[in-house]
Design a protein around this motif. Sequence first.
Motif, PDB file in Angstrom:
ATOM      1  N   SER A 178      10.597   4.006 -12.394  1.00 19.57           N
ATOM      2  CA  SER A 178      10.893   5.341 -12.938  1.00 19.57           C
ATOM      3  C   SER A 178      10.180   6.435 -12.150  1.00 19.57           C
ATOM      4  CB  SER A 178      10.496   5.401 -14.418  1.00 19.57           C
ATOM      5  OG  SER A 178       9.086   5.467 -14.549  1.00 19.57           O
ATOM      6  N   ARG A 179       9.001   6.125 -11.608  1.00 17.08           N
ATOM      7  CA  ARG A 179       8.239   7.131 -10.883  1.00 17.08           C
ATOM      8  C   ARG A 179       8.779   7.378  -9.470  1.00 17.08           C
ATOM      9  NH1 ARG A 179       3.425   8.712 -13.633  1.00 17.08           N
ATOM     10  NH2 ARG A 179       4.245   8.916 -15.748  1.00 17.08           N
ATOM     11  N   ILE A 180       9.440   6.354  -8.899  1.00 17.68           N
ATOM     12  CA  ILE A 180       9.940   6.474  -7.527  1.00 17.68           C
ATOM     13  C   ILE A 180      11.406   6.962  -7.508  1.00 17.68           C
ATOM     14  CG2 ILE A 180      10.324   5.212  -5.348  1.00 17.68           C
ATOM     15  CD1 ILE A 180       7.363   5.408  -6.133  1.00 17.68           C
ATOM     16  N   ALA A 181      12.117   6.646  -8.584  1.00 12.62           N
ATOM     17  CA  ALA A 181      13.558   6.911  -8.627  1.00 12.62           C
ATOM     18  C   ALA A 181      13.872   8.379  -8.388  1.00 12.62           C
ATOM     19  CB  ALA A 181      14.120   6.479  -9.988  1.00 12.62           C
ATOM     20  N   GLY A 182      14.753   8.624  -7.402  1.00 12.52           N
ATOM     21  CA  GLY A 182      15.248   9.975  -7.146  1.00 12.52           C
ATOM     22  C   GLY A 182      14.295  10.856  -6.369  1.00 12.52           C
ATOM     23  N   VAL A 232       3.352   8.067   5.498  1.00 18.75           N
ATOM     24  CA  VAL A 232       3.756   7.951   4.084  1.00 18.75           C
ATOM     25  C   VAL A 232       3.444   9.253   3.341  1.00 18.75           C
ATOM     26  CG1 VAL A 232       3.298   6.737   1.924  1.00 18.75           C
ATOM     27  CG2 VAL A 232       3.561   5.437   4.058  1.00 18.75           C
ATOM     28  N   VAL A 233       2.283   9.822   3.599  1.00 17.21           N
ATOM     29  CA  VAL A 233       1.923  11.088   2.946  1.00 17.21           C
ATOM     30  C   VAL A 233       2.863  12.205   3.414  1.00 17.21           C
ATOM     31  CG1 VAL A 233       0.084  12.817   2.749  1.00 17.21           C
ATOM     32  CG2 VAL A 233      -0.458  10.395   2.527  1.00 17.21           C
ATOM     33  N   GLY A 244      16.681   9.508  -2.483  1.00 15.78           N
ATOM     34  CA  GLY A 244      15.705  10.513  -2.086  1.00 15.78           C
ATOM     35  C   GLY A 244      14.928   9.871  -0.956  1.00 15.78           C
ATOM     36  N   PRO A 245      14.218  10.653  -0.168  1.00 21.25           N
ATOM     37  CA  PRO A 245      13.512  10.081   0.989  1.00 21.25           C
ATOM     38  C   PRO A 245      12.523   8.973   0.620  1.00 21.25           C
ATOM     39  CG  PRO A 245      13.448  12.499   1.019  1.00 21.25           C
ATOM     40  CD  PRO A 245      14.065  12.112  -0.283  1.00 21.25           C
ATOM     41  N   GLU A 246      11.749   9.203  -0.445  1.00 17.07           N
ATOM     42  CA  GLU A 246      10.761   8.189  -0.843  1.00 17.07           C
ATOM     43  C   GLU A 246      11.447   7.003  -1.504  1.00 17.07           C
ATOM     44  OE1 GLU A 246       7.266  10.234  -2.817  1.00 17.07           O
ATOM     45  OE2 GLU A 246       8.520  11.948  -2.333  1.00 17.07           O
ATOM     46  N   ASN A 247      12.403   7.300  -2.362  1.00 17.02           N
ATOM     47  CA  ASN A 247      13.197   6.271  -3.047  1.00 17.02           C
ATOM     48  C   ASN A 247      13.851   5.342  -2.010  1.00 17.02           C
ATOM     49  OD1 ASN A 247      15.505   6.464  -5.863  1.00 17.02           O
ATOM     50  ND2 ASN A 247      15.421   4.885  -4.305  1.00 17.02           N
ATOM     51  N   ASP A 274       0.842  -1.210   0.000  1.00 17.38           N
ATOM     52  CA  ASP A 274       0.000   0.000   0.000  1.00 17.38           C
ATOM     53  C   ASP A 274       0.870   1.250   0.000  1.00 17.38           C
ATOM     54  OD1 ASP A 274      -1.392  -2.192   1.751  1.00 17.38           O
ATOM     55  OD2 ASP A 274      -3.032  -0.923   1.039  1.00 17.38           O
ATOM     56  N   ALA A 275       1.913   1.238   0.851  1.00 21.36           N
ATOM     57  CA  ALA A 275       2.794   2.410   0.929  1.00 21.36           C
ATOM     58  C   ALA A 275       3.428   2.673  -0.434  1.00 21.36           C
ATOM     59  CB  ALA A 275       3.871   2.189   1.992  1.00 21.36           C
ATOM     60  N   LEU A 276       3.859   1.596  -1.112  1.00 19.73           N
ATOM     61  CA  LEU A 276       4.459   1.758  -2.442  1.00 19.73           C
ATOM     62  C   LEU A 276       3.426   2.285  -3.437  1.00 19.73           C
ATOM     63  CD1 LEU A 276       6.473  -1.599  -2.548  1.00 19.73           C
ATOM     64  CD2 LEU A 276       7.361   0.692  -2.015  1.00 19.73           C
ATOM     65  N   ALA A 277       2.196   1.805  -3.307  1.00 17.29           N
ATOM     66  CA  ALA A 277       1.124   2.255  -4.213  1.00 17.29           C
ATOM     67  C   ALA A 277       0.823   3.736  -3.997  1.00 17.29           C
ATOM     68  CB  ALA A 277      -0.128   1.416  -3.989  1.00 17.29           C
ATOM     69  N   ILE A 278       0.790   4.147  -2.741  1.00 15.23           N
ATOM     70  CA  ILE A 278       0.521   5.564  -2.438  1.00 15.23           C
ATOM     71  C   ILE A 278       1.636   6.438  -3.023  1.00 15.23           C
ATOM     72  CG2 ILE A 278       0.388   7.258  -0.558  1.00 15.23           C
ATOM     73  CD1 ILE A 278      -0.999   4.993   1.116  1.00 15.23           C
ATOM     74  N   LEU A 279       2.892   6.006  -2.854  1.00 21.06           N
ATOM     75  CA  LEU A 279       4.006   6.787  -3.405  1.00 21.06           C
ATOM     76  C   LEU A 279       3.927   6.845  -4.929  1.00 21.06           C
ATOM     77  CD1 LEU A 279       7.005   5.722  -1.130  1.00 21.06           C
ATOM     78  CD2 LEU A 279       5.561   7.766  -0.973  1.00 21.06           C
ATOM     79  N   LEU A 280       3.542   5.742  -5.553  1.00 19.76           N
ATOM     80  CA  LEU A 280       3.375   5.756  -7.013  1.00 19.76           C
ATOM     81  C   LEU A 280       2.317   6.786  -7.407  1.00 19.76           C
ATOM     82  CD1 LEU A 280       3.754   4.678  -9.899  1.00 19.76           C
ATOM     83  CD2 LEU A 280       2.120   2.850  -9.340  1.00 19.76           C
TER      84      LEU A 280
END
Length: 350
Positions: free
Chosen positions: A345-349, A78-79, A236-239, A41-47
Motif C-alpha cells: 500500500s505504501r509503494i503502490a502508485g 534510490v533517493v 509510478g517510478p518507485e512502484n 535495502d532499496a525496497l526498505a528505503i522506498l518504504l
Amino acid sequence: MRGPAIGVAVLTMASLTTGANALSAAAPAKIIIDTDPGTDDALAILLALNSPELDVKAITVVPGNVTARQGLQNALQVVSLAGRCDIPVAGGAQHPLTQKLVTAEFWHGRNGLANIELPPPQCAADPRFGPDLIIAAVHQYPHQITLVAIGPETNLALAVSKDPSLASLVKEVIVMGGSLSGGNVNAAAEANIYGDPEAAQIVFKAGWPLTMVGLDVCNRTLLTPAHLAQLAKTHGPENDFAVQVLQFIIDLARRYGYNGTALYDPLALGVAIDRSFVKTEDMRVDIETRGEFTRGETVANRSNTVERNVPHGDRLWIAGVDRVRPNVRVAREVESERFIEFFISRIAGR
Ligand SMILES: [Ca+2]
C-alpha cells in the motif's frame, strides 16, 4: 496510529514540562537508515521515504551486499528516484572491522539493484563520514533518533566506539540481522552478522535499547507472485522499480524452491513505523566471533539464566543458577500478511 492533531494538542501543557520528549511522541519518528543497498535495502528505503510516520534524518552506507562505493551510488540513485535529495546520504566504512568484505552480487545482481540501470543520481553524496554523521545527528536530537541497521553493523560499531555516549542518547536501535534458528550464509550465521561479527558484537553489547528483527522472522514475510501482481497493477517510478526488483528476486528465489521473496530489510523499517507488526521477547544475545562452525551466529539465551560452576575438589560442580540481563528485544512473531499488504500500500502508485 499517530495523527497530526495530537501533535498540536501536545504543544500546550506537556511541552512546557517535558519538552522535546512529549513532542517526539506525536511527531514523526526520527530515524537514520544504515544500509548496504542491496535489492531489499532499496525496497526498505522506498518504504521509509513513503511513510509519514518516519522522518528520515540520514542514510549512511556500509559495505555488505555490494562494495562501499557501489552502495553509495545505489543509495543516491534510490533517493533520487524518490525525489528526496533533501536527505543526507553519506558513505562510511570501506570494509569490515577485521575480516575481508564478502559481497553478494550473486543474490542482488551485478550492481546490487537487480541489474536495473536507474538514471544517474540527481542527489549528491554528503561529504561527512557516515559514523560521524550518526554521532552528530544523535547529539542534535538526543533521545529521539532510532538507528535502523539493515546491513552489516560496521558503521554503528564505529560510531558507538568513537562516542560511547550514543548508547544512552539514541532512542533505540533496530537491527535486521541474526536468527534464533539457523542462518542463510551457512548453518549458523545470518548474512548481516556474518558480514562483520566483531562489529555486531560491539553493537549488541553497547547497552542501548536494541531490537533484533532476525532472519527466522523475516522469512515469514513471503511476498508471492500474487502479491507482486497486485503491486504491478499500479504505476509510478518507485512502484515500477519495486516491481522490477521484486520480479528479479522472486525469479531467483524460485530457483532455490521458494514461491516468493522475504521482505527482510523492509520489515525492520516496518517495525520502526509500527512496532505491532512483531511480538518480541527480551533475551541475552551474544555474537559468536570464533567458533569452528558458528562464527557470526546470534547466540540467544532463551531462559536468561546460566548455571554457576564452582571448584569442588578435582572437578567443578553446579552451585546455582544465575540470571543474565537481557540486552535485546528479539522479534519472535510477525503479522506477515498485514505487513506485506502494508508494504504494498505504501509503494503502490508512487
Ligand atoms: Ca541490507
